[in-house]
Design a protein around this motif. Structure first.
Motif, short mmCIF file in Angstrom:
data_model
loop_
_atom_site.label_atom_id
_atom_site.label_comp_id
_atom_site.label_asym_id
_atom_site.label_seq_id
_atom_site.Cartn_x
_atom_site.Cartn_y
_atom_site.Cartn_z
N GLN A 26 15.37 -24.61 44.75
CA GLN A 26 14.19 -24.98 45.54
C GLN A 26 12.92 -24.80 44.71
O GLN A 26 11.98 -25.62 44.78
N THR A 27 12.90 -23.73 43.88
CA THR A 27 11.73 -23.51 43.01
C THR A 27 11.62 -24.62 41.98
O THR A 27 10.51 -25.12 41.70
N VAL A 28 12.75 -25.00 41.39
CA VAL A 28 12.74 -26.11 40.43
C VAL A 28 12.18 -27.37 41.08
O VAL A 28 11.34 -28.07 40.52
N SER A 29 12.63 -27.65 42.31
CA SER A 29 12.17 -28.84 43.03
C SER A 29 10.67 -28.79 43.26
O SER A 29 9.97 -29.80 43.08
N ARG A 30 10.14 -27.61 43.63
CA ARG A 30 8.70 -27.49 43.87
C ARG A 30 7.91 -27.72 42.58
O ARG A 30 6.87 -28.37 42.58
N VAL A 31 8.39 -27.18 41.47
CA VAL A 31 7.70 -27.37 40.20
C VAL A 31 7.70 -28.84 39.80
O VAL A 31 6.68 -29.40 39.39
N MET A 32 8.85 -29.49 39.92
CA MET A 32 8.98 -30.88 39.49
C MET A 32 8.17 -31.84 40.36
O MET A 32 7.77 -32.91 39.92
N SER A 33 7.92 -31.45 41.61
CA SER A 33 7.14 -32.32 42.50
C SER A 33 5.66 -32.00 42.45
O SER A 33 4.85 -32.60 43.16
N GLY A 34 5.26 -31.03 41.58
CA GLY A 34 3.85 -30.73 41.37
C GLY A 34 3.23 -29.85 42.43
O GLY A 34 2.00 -29.75 42.52
N GLN A 35 4.03 -29.18 43.27
CA GLN A 35 3.48 -28.30 44.28
C GLN A 35 2.85 -27.06 43.62
O GLN A 35 3.34 -26.57 42.60
N ASP A 36 1.77 -26.54 44.21
CA ASP A 36 1.05 -25.42 43.61
C ASP A 36 1.42 -24.08 44.21
O ASP A 36 0.70 -23.09 44.06
N SER A 37 2.56 -24.01 44.93
CA SER A 37 2.97 -22.77 45.57
C SER A 37 3.85 -21.91 44.67
O SER A 37 4.40 -20.91 45.12
N VAL A 38 3.98 -22.29 43.39
CA VAL A 38 4.82 -21.55 42.45
C VAL A 38 3.91 -20.80 41.48
O VAL A 38 2.92 -21.35 40.98
N ARG A 39 4.26 -19.52 41.23
CA ARG A 39 3.45 -18.73 40.29
C ARG A 39 3.44 -19.38 38.90
O ARG A 39 4.46 -19.91 38.46
N PRO A 40 2.31 -19.30 38.20
CA PRO A 40 2.21 -19.98 36.90
C PRO A 40 3.28 -19.58 35.90
O PRO A 40 3.81 -20.44 35.19
N ASP A 41 3.61 -18.27 35.83
CA ASP A 41 4.61 -17.86 34.85
C ASP A 41 5.99 -18.40 35.21
O ASP A 41 6.78 -18.76 34.33
N THR A 42 6.28 -18.51 36.50
CA THR A 42 7.55 -19.09 36.94
C THR A 42 7.60 -20.57 36.61
O THR A 42 8.61 -21.08 36.12
N ALA A 43 6.49 -21.27 36.86
CA ALA A 43 6.43 -22.70 36.56
C ALA A 43 6.62 -22.94 35.07
O ALA A 43 7.33 -23.88 34.67
N ARG A 44 6.04 -22.06 34.24
CA ARG A 44 6.21 -22.22 32.80
C ARG A 44 7.67 -22.05 32.38
O ARG A 44 8.17 -22.78 31.52
N ARG A 45 8.38 -21.08 33.01
CA ARG A 45 9.80 -20.89 32.69
C ARG A 45 10.62 -22.11 33.08
O ARG A 45 11.50 -22.55 32.35
N VAL A 46 10.30 -22.67 34.24
CA VAL A 46 11.03 -23.85 34.70
C VAL A 46 10.79 -25.02 33.75
O VAL A 46 11.74 -25.72 33.34
N LEU A 47 9.55 -25.25 33.37
CA LEU A 47 9.23 -26.38 32.49
C LEU A 47 9.85 -26.19 31.10
O LEU A 47 10.28 -27.16 30.47
N ALA A 48 9.90 -24.95 30.65
CA ALA A 48 10.55 -24.69 29.36
C ALA A 48 12.03 -25.01 29.43
O ALA A 48 12.62 -25.57 28.49
N ALA A 49 12.67 -24.66 30.56
CA ALA A 49 14.09 -24.98 30.75
C ALA A 49 14.30 -26.48 30.83
O ALA A 49 15.29 -27.02 30.30
N VAL A 50 13.38 -27.17 31.48
CA VAL A 50 13.46 -28.64 31.57
C VAL A 50 13.43 -29.25 30.17
O VAL A 50 14.25 -30.12 29.83
N ASP A 51 12.50 -28.77 29.33
CA ASP A 51 12.40 -29.29 27.96
C ASP A 51 13.64 -28.98 27.14
O ASP A 51 14.16 -29.83 26.40
N GLU A 52 14.15 -27.75 27.27
CA GLU A 52 15.30 -27.35 26.48
C GLU A 52 16.55 -28.15 26.83
O GLU A 52 17.32 -28.55 25.95
N LEU A 53 16.72 -28.40 28.12
CA LEU A 53 17.93 -29.11 28.57
C LEU A 53 17.77 -30.63 28.52
O LEU A 53 18.76 -31.36 28.62
N GLY A 54 16.53 -31.12 28.43
CA GLY A 54 16.32 -32.56 28.49
C GLY A 54 16.53 -33.11 29.87
O GLY A 54 16.95 -34.26 30.06
N TYR A 55 16.22 -32.29 30.88
CA TYR A 55 16.43 -32.69 32.28
C TYR A 55 15.43 -33.78 32.67
O TYR A 55 14.25 -33.72 32.32
#
Length: 344
Positions: A26-55
């Motif tokens: 659910q957190t991944v989904s919120r980050v990918m849809s641009g919602q601002d309810s996710v803490r910045p450090d959490t969003a950064r971890r999600v985006l880093a995982a997205v880049d690493e996996l090529g999602y």
């Protein structure tokens, strides 16, 4: 040695991203849809995982989750005219920059009003959230109005259906720029090679050509009809070449002007020494014609971008995104116009 692969190759999923980032799907989904309810450090971890996996977000899955398709529909007339292609480029650019994709429905040239209604319905069924009417005909009908009330829509051309559209190029202004340029050079009158009567812009340019001449106290000569193609311009050029008193011609498209100049050349009439030519569009080849064409530039890509931005604003319920591009026509003076022989 090539790297080891899983037994079954597959694209990374939202679950894979969540595991690598140490968060919920659910957190991944919120980050990918641009919602601002996710803490910045959490969003950064999600985006880093997205880049690493090529999602990559799967559009169909995203639309199911959000209830939105983020698809813009475009209705166009099936034609090989430069203007349609350039308009589409502008729409695609603006759509992509704002997270939308584009679905196009092409309607045959000279199609009935019902064909445009069918295209509108088809795009709705494909999930278009809004529709751009990139079409050259009047559709001021109850059926079209009903569709535009249920699905956001805008036109890329000014017509009575959307008379206050700030996006379209003023076709009357195009004709005035062309005709006034020739008259100001000293030509006593200006002949006109028109486009296909099916297109609204043909009617508007012809009206303004005639009115501009009458405003100068000049009785307009007969219109020479054509159909946008270089071949029709060539035929019009042969007609012009047979009328010795013609010294200036306003041609309604660059492509027709190419054909017209060829016919004049074959008949021994030089451009601009004997006949000056002004056309419309300023396609890429206009500057490389022989002689280079004086033409009225239409900013087709800007028109497409403007139409898409306006439609996205309608869909999302806010003001237009960013500064709207200018769609004012511009006279580009090159070598195909000069004073008439008598006043050279």
């Amino acid at each position: 040695m090539s790297p080891r692969r899983h037994q079954v190759d597959r694209s990374p999923s939202q679950v894979d991203v969540a595991k690598l980032a140490g968060v919920s799907t659910q957190t991944v989904s919120r980050v990918m849809s641009g919602q601002d309810s996710v803490r910045p450090d959490t969003a950064r971890r999600v985006l880093a995982a997205v880049d690493e996996l090529g999602y990559r977000v799967h559009a169909a899955a995203a639309s199911l989750a959000s209830g939105r398709t983020r698809v813009l529909g475009v209705i166009v007339v099936s034609t090989d005219r430069y203007s349609s292609a350039a308009l589409g480029v502008g729409i695609q650019q603006a759509a992509a920059a704002n997270g939308y994709t584009v679905s196009t429905a092409a309607v045959a040239d000279h199609a009935s009003a019902e064909a445009f209604l069918d295209a509108f319905d088809r795009l709705e069924r494909q999930g278009a959230e809004g529709i751009i009417l990139g079409i050259p005909v009047e559709l001021e009908t109850p059926a079209m109005r009903a569709r535009m009330e249920r699905t956001p829509a805008t036109r890329s051309e000014r017509t009575s259906l959307d008379g206050d559209a700030p996006l379209a190029v003023d076709q009357h202004a195009i004709a005035r720029l062309a005709v006034e340029h020739l008259l100001d050079l000293g030509h006593k009158t200006v002949w006109h090679v028109s486009g296909d009567d099916y297109w609204t812009e043909t009617q508007q340019r012809s009206e303004a050509w005639e009115q501009t001449l009458r405003d100068r106290g000049i009785v307009p000569p007969p219109v020479i009809p054509a159909d946008w193609t270089p071949e029709s311009g060539y035929r019009a050029g042969r007609t012009i070449a047979a009328i010795p008193e013609v010294t200036a011609v306003f041609v309604s498209s660059d492509e027709m002007a190419f054909g017209l100049i060829r016919a004049l050349h074959e008949a021994g009439r030089n451009v601009p020494e004997d006949v000056s030519v002004v056309s419309v569009d300023d396609i890429a080849l206009a500057a490389y014609a022989s002689p280079a064409l004086t033409t009225v530039r239409q900013p087709f890509e800007d028109m497409g971008r403007a139409a898409a931005l306006r439609l996205i604003a309608q869909i999302e319920g806010h003001e237009a995104i960013g500064e709207m591009p200018s769609t004012d026509p511009q006279l580009i003076v090159r070598a195909s116009t000069a004073p008439p022989p008598a006043v050279s």
